[in-house]
Design an enzyme around this catalytic site. Structure first.
Site, mmCIF file in Angstrom:
data_model
loop_
_atom_site.group_PDB
_atom_site.id
_atom_site.type_symbol
_atom_site.label_atom_id
_atom_site.label_comp_id
_atom_site.label_asym_id
_atom_site.label_seq_id
_atom_site.Cartn_x
_atom_site.Cartn_y
_atom_site.Cartn_z
ATOM 1 N N MET A 53 0.839 -1.201 0.000
ATOM 2 C CA MET A 53 0.000 0.000 0.000
ATOM 3 C C MET A 53 0.876 1.253 0.000
ATOM 4 S SD MET A 53 -3.108 -0.677 -0.387
ATOM 5 C CE MET A 53 -3.797 0.926 -0.040
ATOM 6 N N ILE A 65 2.057 1.842 -3.542
ATOM 7 C CA ILE A 65 0.932 2.366 -4.329
ATOM 8 C C ILE A 65 0.699 3.831 -3.976
ATOM 9 C CG2 ILE A 65 -1.568 2.199 -4.701
ATOM 10 C CD1 ILE A 65 -1.168 -0.890 -4.261
ATOM 11 N N HIS A 66 0.768 4.149 -2.703
ATOM 12 C CA HIS A 66 0.608 5.531 -2.230
ATOM 13 C C HIS A 66 1.691 6.426 -2.842
ATOM 14 C CE1 HIS A 66 -0.358 8.761 0.559
ATOM 15 N NE2 HIS A 66 0.901 8.786 0.961
ATOM 16 N N ALA A 67 2.916 5.932 -2.873
ATOM 17 C CA ALA A 67 4.026 6.698 -3.432
ATOM 18 C C ALA A 67 3.821 6.968 -4.920
ATOM 19 C CB ALA A 67 5.343 5.955 -3.202
#
Length: 106
Positions: free
Chosen positions: A74, A77-79
């Site tokens: 996650m 993905i956030h990055a």
């Protein structure tokens, strides 16, 4: 990829993408106040930060291209989300500066 190196790449993406967005926001405010040249300088700083973000991303892509597994999390993905938003924000900020430049006749 070693956990520490992976985390450094991910955090590099987040930090440099955030810096890109911040520089762009400042650029928009400067342009809004008629400080077009200063706004363009901020966009250059945003571009520099974006290059650093891309270096972090490239480290991850190179690892995967070598056949080394990159764990998708996650946080990763956030990055990536931060990076894509930074690119979009930079593009829009550049357009807004051009518009303010036309409006203000500079």
């Amino acid at each position: 990829m070693e956990e520490t190196v992976l985390m450094e790449s991910i955090m590099g993406l987040i930090v440099h993408s955030g810096n890109t967005r911040s520089e762009c926001m400042e650029a928009i405010q400067l342009a809004k106040n008629g400080q077009i040249q200063e706004a363009k300088e901020k966009i250059q700083l945003a571009n520099d930060a974006l290059i650093e973000a891309h270096h972090s991303q490239t480290a991850l892509l190179s690892q995967e291209a070598r056949g080394e597994k990159v764990e998708v999390s996650m946080l990763l993905i956030h990055a990536q989300d931060h990076l894509m938003n930074a690119i979009t924000f930079r593009d829009l900020a550049t357009e807004m500066i051009e518009l303010y430049e036309r409006i203000k006749g500079q």
